[in-house]
Design a protein around this motif. Structure first.
Motif, PDB file in Angstrom:
ATOM      1  N   GLU A  92       0.816  -1.172   0.000  1.00  0.00           N
ATOM      2  CA  GLU A  92       0.000   0.000   0.000  1.00  0.00           C
ATOM      3  C   GLU A  92       0.873   1.254   0.000  1.00  0.00           C
ATOM      4  N   SER A  93       0.247   2.393  -0.040  1.00  0.00           N
ATOM      5  CA  SER A  93       1.100   3.578   0.002  1.00  0.00           C
ATOM      6  C   SER A  93       1.466   3.915   1.450  1.00  0.00           C
ATOM      7  N   GLY A  94       0.478   4.198   2.276  1.00  0.00           N
ATOM      8  CA  GLY A  94       0.772   4.532   3.666  1.00  0.00           C
ATOM      9  C   GLY A  94       1.118   3.302   4.484  1.00  0.00           C
ATOM     10  N   SER A  95       1.967   3.489   5.485  1.00  0.00           N
ATOM     11  CA  SER A  95       2.395   2.361   6.307  1.00  0.00           C
ATOM     12  C   SER A  95       1.225   1.748   7.066  1.00  0.00           C
ATOM     13  N   ALA A  96       0.326   2.606   7.551  1.00  0.00           N
ATOM     14  CA  ALA A  96      -0.784   2.093   8.344  1.00  0.00           C
ATOM     15  C   ALA A  96      -1.600   1.105   7.525  1.00  0.00           C
ATOM     16  N   TYR A 113       5.585   0.792  -2.309  1.00  0.00           N
ATOM     17  CA  TYR A 113       6.396   1.832  -2.955  1.00  0.00           C
ATOM     18  C   TYR A 113       6.503   3.085  -2.100  1.00  0.00           C
ATOM     19  N   PHE A 114       5.759   3.139  -0.965  1.00  0.00           N
ATOM     20  CA  PHE A 114       5.756   4.398  -0.196  1.00  0.00           C
ATOM     21  C   PHE A 114       5.688   4.179   1.317  1.00  0.00           C
ATOM     22  N   SER A 115       5.569   2.908   1.745  1.00  0.00           N
ATOM     23  CA  SER A 115       5.450   2.668   3.186  1.00  0.00           C
ATOM     24  C   SER A 115       6.841   2.588   3.789  1.00  0.00           C
ATOM     25  N   SER A 116       7.170   3.583   4.557  1.00  0.00           N
ATOM     26  CA  SER A 116       8.548   3.654   5.023  1.00  0.00           C
ATOM     27  C   SER A 116       8.693   3.327   6.499  1.00  0.00           C
ATOM     28  N   CYS A 117       7.601   3.095   7.201  1.00  0.00           N
ATOM     29  CA  CYS A 117       7.655   2.863   8.650  1.00  0.00           C
ATOM     30  C   CYS A 117       8.695   1.803   9.015  1.00  0.00           C
ATOM     31  N   ALA A 118       9.520   2.152  10.020  1.00  0.00           N
ATOM     32  CA  ALA A 118      10.553   1.218  10.444  1.00  0.00           C
ATOM     33  C   ALA A 118       9.933  -0.072  10.974  1.00  0.00           C
ATOM     34  N   ASP A 130      -1.840  11.077  12.817  1.00  0.00           N
ATOM     35  CA  ASP A 130      -2.254  10.007  13.714  1.00  0.00           C
ATOM     36  C   ASP A 130      -2.204   8.667  12.979  1.00  0.00           C
ATOM     37  N   HIS A 131      -1.009   8.125  12.809  1.00  0.00           N
ATOM     38  CA  HIS A 131      -0.858   6.821  12.155  1.00  0.00           C
ATOM     39  C   HIS A 131       0.492   6.226  12.535  1.00  0.00           C
ATOM     40  N   GLU A 132       0.680   4.957  12.166  1.00  0.00           N
ATOM     41  CA  GLU A 132       1.914   4.263  12.535  1.00  0.00           C
ATOM     42  C   GLU A 132       3.148   4.986  12.021  1.00  0.00           C
ATOM     43  N   TYR A 133       3.014   5.487  10.802  1.00  0.00           N
ATOM     44  CA  TYR A 133       4.149   6.170  10.197  1.00  0.00           C
ATOM     45  C   TYR A 133       4.629   7.312  11.103  1.00  0.00           C
ATOM     46  N   GLY A 134       3.683   8.164  11.516  1.00  0.00           N
ATOM     47  CA  GLY A 134       4.045   9.287  12.369  1.00  0.00           C
ATOM     48  C   GLY A 134       4.557   8.834  13.718  1.00  0.00           C
ATOM     49  N   SER A 160       3.997  13.589   8.313  1.00  0.00           N
ATOM     50  CA  SER A 160       2.599  13.531   7.957  1.00  0.00           C
ATOM     51  C   SER A 160       2.520  13.481   6.442  1.00  0.00           C
ATOM     52  N   ALA A 161       1.325  13.210   5.930  1.00  0.00           N
ATOM     53  CA  ALA A 161       1.182  13.179   4.478  1.00  0.00           C
ATOM     54  C   ALA A 161       0.280  14.317   4.053  1.00  0.00           C
ATOM     55  N   GLU A 162       0.243  14.535   2.754  1.00  0.00           N
ATOM     56  CA  GLU A 162      -0.500  15.690   2.255  1.00  0.00           C
ATOM     57  C   GLU A 162      -1.970  15.625   2.629  1.00  0.00           C
ATOM     58  N   GLY A 163      -2.486  14.399   2.784  1.00  0.00           N
ATOM     59  CA  GLY A 163      -3.901  14.246   3.124  1.00  0.00           C
ATOM     60  C   GLY A 163      -4.288  15.055   4.332  1.00  0.00           C
ATOM     61  N   GLU A 164      -3.563  14.899   5.444  1.00  0.00           N
ATOM     62  CA  GLU A 164      -3.912  15.645   6.653  1.00  0.00           C
ATOM     63  C   GLU A 164      -3.226  17.009   6.702  1.00  0.00           C
ATOM     64  N   MET A 165      -2.176  17.161   5.914  1.00  0.00           N
ATOM     65  CA  MET A 165      -1.472  18.443   5.922  1.00  0.00           C
ATOM     66  C   MET A 165      -2.280  19.521   5.205  1.00  0.00           C
ATOM     67  N   SER A 194       8.874  15.598   6.099  1.00  0.00           N
ATOM     68  CA  SER A 194       9.264  14.207   5.892  1.00  0.00           C
ATOM     69  C   SER A 194       9.045  13.860   4.425  1.00  0.00           C
ATOM     70  N   GLU A 195       9.560  12.703   4.021  1.00  0.00           N
ATOM     71  CA  GLU A 195       9.510  12.321   2.608  1.00  0.00           C
ATOM     72  C   GLU A 195       8.083  12.240   2.094  1.00  0.00           C
ATOM     73  N   ALA A 196       7.095  12.058   3.002  1.00  0.00           N
ATOM     74  CA  ALA A 196       5.723  11.865   2.554  1.00  0.00           C
ATOM     75  C   ALA A 196       5.141  13.121   1.921  1.00  0.00           C
ATOM     76  N   TRP A 197       5.612  14.315   2.342  1.00  0.00           N
ATOM     77  CA  TRP A 197       5.018  15.520   1.729  1.00  0.00           C
ATOM     78  C   TRP A 197       6.031  16.489   1.152  1.00  0.00           C
TER      79      TRP A 197
HETATM   80  N1  TRP Z   1       6.031   7.168   4.077  1.00  0.00           N
HETATM   81  C1  TRP Z   1       4.696   7.369   4.418  1.00  0.00           C
HETATM   82  C2  TRP Z   1       4.184   6.095   5.114  1.00  0.00           C
HETATM   83  O1  TRP Z   1       4.872   5.165   5.164  1.00  0.00           O
HETATM   84  C3  TRP Z   1       3.958   7.833   3.223  1.00  0.00           C
HETATM   85  C4  TRP Z   1       2.469   7.909   3.233  1.00  0.00           C
HETATM   86  C5  TRP Z   1       1.687   7.560   2.194  1.00  0.00           C
HETATM   87  C6  TRP Z   1       1.568   8.352   4.214  1.00  0.00           C
HETATM   88  N2  TRP Z   1       0.397   7.737   2.426  1.00  0.00           N
HETATM   89  C7  TRP Z   1       0.273   8.233   3.682  1.00  0.00           C
HETATM   90  C8  TRP Z   1       1.720   8.837   5.478  1.00  0.00           C
HETATM   91  C9  TRP Z   1      -0.820   8.594   4.389  1.00  0.00           C
HETATM   92  C10 TRP Z   1       0.605   9.186   6.203  1.00  0.00           C
HETATM   93  C11 TRP Z   1      -0.656   9.070   5.678  1.00  0.00           C
HETATM   94  O2  TRP Z   1       3.153   6.026   5.694  1.00  0.00           O
END
Ligand code: TRP
Length: 800
Positions: free
Chosen positions: A93-97, A116-121, A164-168, A220-225, A245-248
């Motif tokens: 998926e894109s977001g880690s959550a 391709y976008f989930s970067s959460c450790a 408010d997600h795992e990524y953050g 954070s990502a652009e969605g909530e930003m 962060s890389e997300a936005w």
């Molecule tokens: N690197 C972020 C992640 O792993 C990128 C991301 C994509 C994101 N969609 C998101 C972050 C939505 C927060 C919300 O989650």
């Protein structure tokens, strides 16, 4: 979110807005699949199929999508029960959550996924996410990079904001870990709620404004930003340096010129870009009349042009003219100059294609599976593909792609800075590189001179809780506040700090003292009674005294045949005058730097000359007494007090003092002493008396002689004669004793070099006392009243 109370079939999720950027990524996937299907080299004779689901960037929707694809169109027609799963791999998926949820669902079926976008450790835990791969660096590297960035620009007071997600959550956790042991402190941590809430956002802004932290790191990502920044701009807050962060950091929704005053200068780490040659042309092929039944294309038009291409979809937007065409300016969708996330999508598709290709190339009998078997090409199991994915290695656009054992790959970031471009729009300028493969400390390379900071500034902005402490002061931590907030306290005298931000002041070594600024130790000033104003004054007085005495001596010598000189025992007078000259001169020994010689000389010379002087006066008193008592009949005392005897008395009285002094010098001679106790910032060079007993003995002896002299003179004061010297001797001894009695307390309580001055002063005062009392009346008569200078007058007989 539809209500999930399970009493009726839940309706479809309604997405909140349309994300053209993510739609571009989806198109990129289509492009890659088409490329592979057309390719003769990669997967010849096979066609890749795909299905795209919209998760709306919500975990729950992601979960539904995953279940939907697993379940197939319906149970009866599902091939799942016959053989291998029709689904071999998932891109996303894109977001880690969302990835976490989807990965957990796919896990029992051992279907690999490439994000391709989930970067959460957190996703690097192979035990929890055994089928997860990704083509984006693990956030552990990003937080390391951000920590280095903060340290590099000396931003020691920063705020953290996250979604408010795992990524953050994990990113903030990781950043806090990285910041431990650095000088950076976190002023506040705030969270933008998942379902945007204006009240909460305003509260966050209030904290941002009041904390004084100018640098704000946002995970954070652009969605909530987007809603957050809209409110932020309404609040008209400026002067914040964002670290994105890389997300936005490469989100083109924020490139409008209206954002520049608020977001210009933003810096952050972006995913590395690649090049997809056909992407721009391909994206332009997406048009409503080409895909009339695709709701997403309809929505794209709605998002980009604010119109509905075909009214049949029940949209509230006005119908489109049909003239709209996709151009570069529609950056949210058409930004293809430097695909970053899209390139990740592209790579992911190729990774699956190459793995499949390798799987199909397997030679029966030398395969990797049980009994060296290969996968069946018409019945491939997802876990078999996973095996090949783990080992895949290919190069695309000059870049190597492979996965480590945790499913991670590449460790590079671009350093991106938001600068003003054409038409006042924000441009993403690449100003550096973070290479996680380099040795610690060498990873971050930034071309600082190319950076434009927040507020269109070329100087790095300062974000500290307390300004640094200059040399000469030290930090004093404020109770209950982070270590970055401190007061600067000046170093105590005698202590220094020579660096900015010292934690402690260091004491100067012995014989050194701090300068007035407290930045360096300088040798202590050595003080002694020297030829400064006081010293010069004392010298002048001493010399004047000596000269006066010599003048008196000259007068006496000149008039040695007059009555007054002869009557008053001229020899003793000369002795007294000579010893007085010595007394005056011995005051000079007290001035100047004390050396071992001058120390020894000081007290001995003084005590011996004074004993000599007082002995002479004593001798004179004795003679006066003797002369007058001798006039009485039968008294033959004068026989015992001839000149020889007088000299013997003087000599023996002085000898006693000489003996005391000799013993003193032999046993415990006075030596120069560096007194550092009295005043800590100076060294007072003085003569220690060596033995105070001896010192007081010497003084006591002089005192004894003086008292004796006083008593005898007192007895003789009433004796007849116009010029009875006894009166004057009494006076002189009174003055002498008074001076020396006053001297004792003054001497004891005076510091170092002033003690010497006090002693010198006492010597001079007592010498003057003696000189005036004994000789002034005589000089008066000799010089001004010569008519009285007759024997008759002196004997008080002339009237008769
Ligand atoms: N690197 C972020 C992640 O792993 C990128 C991301 C994509 C994101 N969609 C998101 C972050 C939505 C927060 C919300 O989650």
């Amino acid at each position: 979110m539809p209500d999930l109370n399970c009493t009726y079939r839940p309706s479809a999720v309604k997405c909140n807005g349309f994300d053209p950027r993510a739609f571009r990524w989806a198109q990129t996937m289509r492009l890659a699949v088409e490329e592979i299907n057309q390719s003769e080299k990669l997967l010849p004779n096979h066609t890749l199929g795909y299905k795209i689901f919209d998760s709306c960037a919500y975990p729950l929707t992601g979960q539904r999508a995953a279940l939907a694809v697993l379940n197939g169109p319906d149970e009866a027609h599902s091939p799942t029960c016959i053989g291998a799963s029709p689904l071999l791999a998932v891109i996303g998926e894109s977001g880690s959550a969302q990835s976490i949820v989807v990965s957990r669902i796919l896990q029992p079926f051992r279907i690999p996924m490439i994000s391709y976008f989930s970067s959460c450790a957190c996703l690097s835990d192979r035990r929890k996410y055994p089928t997860f791969f990704r083509v984006i660096p693990n956030d552990d590297y990003q937080v390391k990079a951000i920590a280095q960035l903060l340290v590099r620009f000396n931003w020691t007071w920063v705020g953290l904001v996250r979604g408010d997600h795992e990524y953050g959550r994990f990113a903030v956790q990781g950043l806090l870990r990285e910041l431990q042991g650095t000088r950076v402190c976190v002023a506040y941590q705030e969270m933008i709620p998942l379902l945007y809430n204006r009240q909460r956002a305003l509260e966050i802004m209030r904290v941002m404004r009041s904390s004084g932290a100018k640098v704000v790191v946002v995970f954070s990502a652009e969605g909530e930003m987007t809603p957050f920044l809209r409110d932020y701009m309404k609040q008209n807050i400026t002067g914040i340096q964002w670290v994105a962060s890389e997300a936005w950091i490469t989100a083109s929704v924020f490139t409008g010129s209206e954002y520049y005053p608020y977001l210009g200068g933003t810096i952050g780490f972006g995913i590395r870009q690649g090049h997809i040659p056909r992407l721009s042309d391909y994206l332009q092929t997406v048009e409503p009349h080409r895909y009339p039944s695709n709701p997403l294309v309809q929505e794209l038009w709605g998002a980009l042009y604010g119109c509905a291409p075909s009214p049949s979809f029940g949209s509230v937007l006005p119908p489109c003219s049909g003239e709209e065409s996709l151009l570069e300016q529609h950056s949210a969708y058409m930004n293809t100059s430097s695909p970053r996330v899209a390139y990740n999508v592209y790579k992911s598709v190729y990774a699956i294609a190459y793995s499949l290709h390798n799987l199909l190339l397997c030679q029966p009998g030398s395969g990797p599976f049980h009994n060296n078997s290969c996968a069946q090409s018409n019945n491939i199991h997802p876990w078999q593909l996973q095996h090949y994915l783990q080992d895949v290695a290919f190069s695309i656009g000059g870049e190597e792609v492979n996965f480590d054992l945790k499913g991670d790959s590449i460790l590079y970031y671009d350093v991106i800075n938001w600068q003003r471009g054409s038409e006042g729009k924000i441009e993403f300028v690449n100003v550096g590189l973070f290479d996680g493969t380099k040795a610690a400390g060498k990873e971050l390379v930034i071309q600082e001179e190319r950076i434009i900071w927040a507020g269109h500034q070329s100087e790095v902005l300062v974000s500290v809780c307390s300004a640094s402490c200059l040399p000469g002061s030290r930090k004093a931590v404020r109770r209950g506040e982070p270590v970055c907030c401190f007061d600067c306290v000046l170093c105590d005298s005698g202590k220094i700090s020579n660096q900015t931000d010292s934690i402690d002041c260091t004491a100067c070594p012995q014989d050194f003292w701090s300068n007035t600024e407290g930045t360096a130790c300088i040798p202590k000033k050595v003080e002694f009674l020297t030829y400064d104003s006081l010293g010069i004054a004392l010298t002048v007085i001493a010399v004047v005294g000596a000269c006066l005495t010599l003048a008196v001596l000259a007068v006496f010598l000149y008039h040695r045949n007059t009555a007054i000189v002869r009557v008053n025992n001229s020899e003793l007078s000369f002795f007294i005058l000579l010893s007085l000259v010595l007394c005056f001169l011995c005051a000079l020994v007290f001035i100047g730097e004390p050396t071992s010689w001058s120390c020894m000389l000081r007290h001995t010379a003084f005590s011996i000359t004074f004993s000599l002087c007082i002995s002479c006066i004593l001798g004179k008193t004795l003679v006066v007494l003797a002369v007058f008592t001798a006039t009485m009949p039968g008294n033959n005392i004068m026989k015992w007090l001839g000149p020889k005897q007088q000299r013997a008395i003087i000599f023996s009285c002085t000898l006693v003092q000489v003996v005391i002094c000799a013993t003193w010098l032999i046993d415990a001679p006075p030596i120069p002493y560096r007194n550092t106790q009295y005043e800590r910032s100076k060294i007072i060079l003085e003569c220690s008396v060596g033995s105070s007993l001896a010192f007081w003995c010497v003084l006591g002896y002089i005192g004894l002689l003086a008292c004796l002299c006083f008593v005898l003179a007192f007895l003789a004061r009433k004796l007849p004669g116009n010029f009875n010297e006894a009166k004057f001797i009494t006076f002189s001894m009174l003055i002498f004793c008074a001076v020396w009695l006053a001297f004792i307390p003054a001497y004891i309580s005076s510091p170092g070099n002033y003690a010497d001055a006090v002693e010198t002063f006492a010597i001079l005062a007592s010498s003057f006392g003696l000189l005036f009392c004994l000789f002034a009346p005589k000089c008066y008569i000799i010089l001004l009243k010569p008519e009285k200078n007759t024997k008759q007058h002196l004997m008080g007989k002339e009237k008769k």
